[in-house]
Design a protein around this motif. Sequence first.
Motif, PDB file in Angstrom:
ATOM      1  N   ALA A  47       0.829  -1.207   0.000  1.00  0.00           N
ATOM      2  CA  ALA A  47       0.000   0.000   0.000  1.00  0.00           C
ATOM      3  C   ALA A  47       0.859   1.252   0.000  1.00  0.00           C
ATOM      4  CB  ALA A  47      -0.933  -0.010   1.213  1.00  0.00           C
ATOM      5  N   LEU A  48       1.902   1.262   0.810  1.00  0.00           N
ATOM      6  CA  LEU A  48       2.779   2.426   0.882  1.00  0.00           C
ATOM      7  C   LEU A  48       3.585   2.593  -0.404  1.00  0.00           C
ATOM      8  CD1 LEU A  48       4.065   2.164   4.574  1.00  0.00           C
ATOM      9  CD2 LEU A  48       2.200   3.551   3.677  1.00  0.00           C
ATOM     10  N   ASN A  49       4.044   1.482  -0.969  1.00  0.00           N
ATOM     11  CA  ASN A  49       4.816   1.560  -2.212  1.00  0.00           C
ATOM     12  C   ASN A  49       3.965   2.084  -3.366  1.00  0.00           C
ATOM     13  OD1 ASN A  49       7.234   0.633  -1.131  1.00  0.00           O
ATOM     14  ND2 ASN A  49       6.825  -1.516  -1.611  1.00  0.00           N
ATOM     15  N   GLU A  50       2.724   1.604  -3.430  1.00  0.00           N
ATOM     16  CA  GLU A  50       1.866   1.981  -4.550  1.00  0.00           C
ATOM     17  C   GLU A  50       1.406   3.429  -4.464  1.00  0.00           C
ATOM     18  OE1 GLU A  50      -1.301  -0.841  -4.668  1.00  0.00           O
ATOM     19  OE2 GLU A  50      -0.077  -2.419  -5.588  1.00  0.00           O
ATOM     20  N   HIS A  51       1.336   3.976  -3.257  1.00  0.00           N
ATOM     21  CA  HIS A  51       0.812   5.333  -3.085  1.00  0.00           C
ATOM     22  C   HIS A  51       1.884   6.315  -2.622  1.00  0.00           C
ATOM     23  CE1 HIS A  51      -3.398   4.200  -3.761  1.00  0.00           C
ATOM     24  NE2 HIS A  51      -3.090   3.074  -3.147  1.00  0.00           N
ATOM     25  N   GLY A  52       3.147   5.882  -2.600  1.00  0.00           N
ATOM     26  CA  GLY A  52       4.247   6.762  -2.255  1.00  0.00           C
ATOM     27  C   GLY A  52       4.786   7.443  -3.491  1.00  0.00           C
ATOM     28  N   PRO A  53       6.008   7.967  -3.436  1.00  0.00           N
ATOM     29  CA  PRO A  53       6.951   7.789  -2.323  1.00  0.00           C
ATOM     30  C   PRO A  53       6.833   8.835  -1.219  1.00  0.00           C
ATOM     31  CG  PRO A  53       8.038   8.903  -4.123  1.00  0.00           C
ATOM     32  CD  PRO A  53       6.645   8.614  -4.598  1.00  0.00           C
ATOM     33  N   VAL A  54       6.141   9.948  -1.478  1.00  0.00           N
ATOM     34  CA  VAL A  54       6.064  11.005  -0.470  1.00  0.00           C
ATOM     35  C   VAL A  54       4.818  10.794   0.384  1.00  0.00           C
ATOM     36  CG1 VAL A  54       5.876  13.487  -0.069  1.00  0.00           C
ATOM     37  CG2 VAL A  54       7.288  12.633  -1.947  1.00  0.00           C
ATOM     38  N   SER A  67       9.133  21.219   2.513  1.00  0.00           N
ATOM     39  CA  SER A  67       9.804  20.024   3.022  1.00  0.00           C
ATOM     40  C   SER A  67       8.890  18.830   2.801  1.00  0.00           C
ATOM     41  CB  SER A  67      10.125  20.149   4.516  1.00  0.00           C
ATOM     42  OG  SER A  67      10.912  21.286   4.779  1.00  0.00           O
ATOM     43  N   PHE A  68       9.488  17.682   2.534  1.00  0.00           N
ATOM     44  CA  PHE A  68       8.679  16.467   2.422  1.00  0.00           C
ATOM     45  C   PHE A  68       9.381  15.306   3.093  1.00  0.00           C
ATOM     46  CE2 PHE A  68      11.147  16.004  -1.605  1.00  0.00           C
ATOM     47  CZ  PHE A  68      11.598  14.693  -1.465  1.00  0.00           C
ATOM     48  N   GLU A  73      13.405   9.371   5.036  1.00  0.00           N
ATOM     49  CA  GLU A  73      14.246  10.544   4.840  1.00  0.00           C
ATOM     50  C   GLU A  73      13.380  11.786   4.661  1.00  0.00           C
ATOM     51  OE1 GLU A  73      18.095   8.695   2.518  1.00  0.00           O
ATOM     52  OE2 GLU A  73      16.275   9.111   1.363  1.00  0.00           O
ATOM     53  N   ALA A  74      13.989  12.932   4.922  1.00  0.00           N
ATOM     54  CA  ALA A  74      13.308  14.210   4.729  1.00  0.00           C
ATOM     55  C   ALA A  74      14.149  15.088   3.819  1.00  0.00           C
ATOM     56  CB  ALA A  74      13.067  14.904   6.062  1.00  0.00           C
ATOM     57  N   ALA A  75      13.486  15.955   3.081  1.00  0.00           N
ATOM     58  CA  ALA A  75      14.177  16.880   2.188  1.00  0.00           C
ATOM     59  C   ALA A  75      13.605  18.271   2.378  1.00  0.00           C
ATOM     60  CB  ALA A  75      14.024  16.439   0.734  1.00  0.00           C
ATOM     61  N   ASP A  76      14.487  19.261   2.391  1.00  0.00           N
ATOM     62  CA  ASP A  76      14.088  20.664   2.517  1.00  0.00           C
ATOM     63  C   ASP A  76      14.428  21.389   1.224  1.00  0.00           C
ATOM     64  OD1 ASP A  76      13.275  20.424   5.239  1.00  0.00           O
ATOM     65  OD2 ASP A  76      15.381  20.493   5.837  1.00  0.00           O
ATOM     66  N   GLY A  77      13.462  22.174   0.741  1.00  0.00           N
ATOM     67  CA  GLY A  77      13.678  22.892  -0.502  1.00  0.00           C
ATOM     68  C   GLY A  77      13.097  24.287  -0.470  1.00  0.00           C
ATOM     69  N   CYS A 177       7.227  -0.120  10.392  1.00  0.00           N
ATOM     70  CA  CYS A 177       8.261   0.125   9.388  1.00  0.00           C
ATOM     71  C   CYS A 177       7.587   0.688   8.143  1.00  0.00           C
ATOM     72  CB  CYS A 177       8.989  -1.167   9.060  1.00  0.00           C
ATOM     73  SG  CYS A 177      10.157  -0.993   7.707  1.00  0.00           S
ATOM     74  N   LEU A 178       7.962   1.910   7.762  1.00  0.00           N
ATOM     75  CA  LEU A 178       7.357   2.567   6.606  1.00  0.00           C
ATOM     76  C   LEU A 178       8.251   2.549   5.383  1.00  0.00           C
ATOM     77  CD1 LEU A 178       5.764   5.707   8.324  1.00  0.00           C
ATOM     78  CD2 LEU A 178       4.860   3.378   8.118  1.00  0.00           C
ATOM     79  N   ALA A 179       9.549   2.694   5.578  1.00  0.00           N
ATOM     80  CA  ALA A 179      10.470   2.790   4.437  1.00  0.00           C
ATOM     81  C   ALA A 179      11.897   2.648   4.952  1.00  0.00           C
ATOM     82  CB  ALA A 179      10.287   4.131   3.713  1.00  0.00           C
ATOM     83  N   GLY A 180      12.862   2.742   4.042  1.00  0.00           N
ATOM     84  CA  GLY A 180      14.253   2.740   4.436  1.00  0.00           C
ATOM     85  C   GLY A 180      14.818   1.358   4.700  1.00  0.00           C
ATOM     86  N   ASP A 181      15.811   1.294   5.579  1.00  0.00           N
ATOM     87  CA  ASP A 181      16.531   0.047   5.829  1.00  0.00           C
ATOM     88  C   ASP A 181      15.631  -1.051   6.382  1.00  0.00           C
ATOM     89  OD1 ASP A 181      18.825   1.252   4.937  1.00  0.00           O
ATOM     90  OD2 ASP A 181      19.624   1.680   6.935  1.00  0.00           O
ATOM     91  N   CYS A 182      14.706  -0.671   7.271  1.00  0.00           N
ATOM     92  CA  CYS A 182      13.857  -1.710   7.867  1.00  0.00           C
ATOM     93  C   CYS A 182      12.969  -2.351   6.798  1.00  0.00           C
ATOM     94  CB  CYS A 182      13.026  -1.157   9.016  1.00  0.00           C
ATOM     95  SG  CYS A 182      11.788   0.071   8.547  1.00  0.00           S
ATOM     96  N   ALA A 183      12.528  -1.555   5.818  1.00  0.00           N
ATOM     97  CA  ALA A 183      11.725  -2.104   4.731  1.00  0.00           C
ATOM     98  C   ALA A 183      12.562  -3.020   3.855  1.00  0.00           C
ATOM     99  CB  ALA A 183      11.122  -0.977   3.904  1.00  0.00           C
ATOM    100  N   THR A 184      13.788  -2.608   3.592  1.00  0.00           N
ATOM    101  CA  THR A 184      14.685  -3.435   2.779  1.00  0.00           C
ATOM    102  C   THR A 184      14.961  -4.763   3.472  1.00  0.00           C
ATOM    103  OG1 THR A 184      15.734  -1.468   1.849  1.00  0.00           O
ATOM    104  CG2 THR A 184      16.941  -3.536   1.662  1.00  0.00           C
TER     105      THR A 184
END
Length: 241
Positions: A47-54, A67-68, A73-77, A177-184
């Motif tokens: 569900a998260l993969n299909e409706h992500g990545p943000v 920011s997202f 991870e977070a990104a500032d722009g 676990c939503l994303a990142g290393d734990c998802a991998t």
Amino acid sequence: MRQALPLALAALLLSGCASHNPEDFNGTWINQDAIKAAVKGGSLRQALNEHGPVFEWKLDIADQQASFSNGFEAADGQLSATEKQWQASFQGGQTEQLELDGDELKTTDQSGAKQTFVRAKQPGNAPLGGSFEKALYQAYLGGDWKIVEGQGQGSVVRFADNGGVTGLPGPDRFALCLAGDCATMGGSNDSLWLERKQRGAPFILKRDGDKLEIFQAVNRAQPDEMPALAAGSRQWVLEKN
């Protein structure tokens, strides 16, 4: 004055081509589509993969900041106005086009992929990503769960939207676990972290409607490889009251 001039220019650019004021973009916006898909059942990861990545945006028109969060991870722009939209620009040349459609925030990345966000309810001072996480926890794990199998059978378990858990023997904190290393590491498995006094371990999670199964996480990788977690022995079966 430095902020007033860009804002005045932005208002001029956007007037006549949108029914929203620039300040209507302000605030925290969360990916409700991902939450709805998760609650329907099946794989949380899917569900998260299909409706992500943000999963969450924070926008501040006055300071021209965007920011997202993608759950890991977070990104500032920087925000800037175009003739029809706002654009968020990030390091590395990444850009996102932002526009309002009624009460929804629509985003389009450089590949043309689109996402939809809704304004977070009572975001308060939550850190970036925290409002989405709180809403997901409420929708996905909220309510009373009864232990029908495993240690503590008969007890009522409650997962709080701030990451606290009561009723499970031992742990008092959890995190999906939503994303990142734990998802991998979890591969196609859904997983959560359970801990007490800052000491914990990952577990494999399977949710089917009002039934929740929690398994020990077994690492099937070699010592010199990245962990690969699979479901081991079942620790608990919970059913929603």
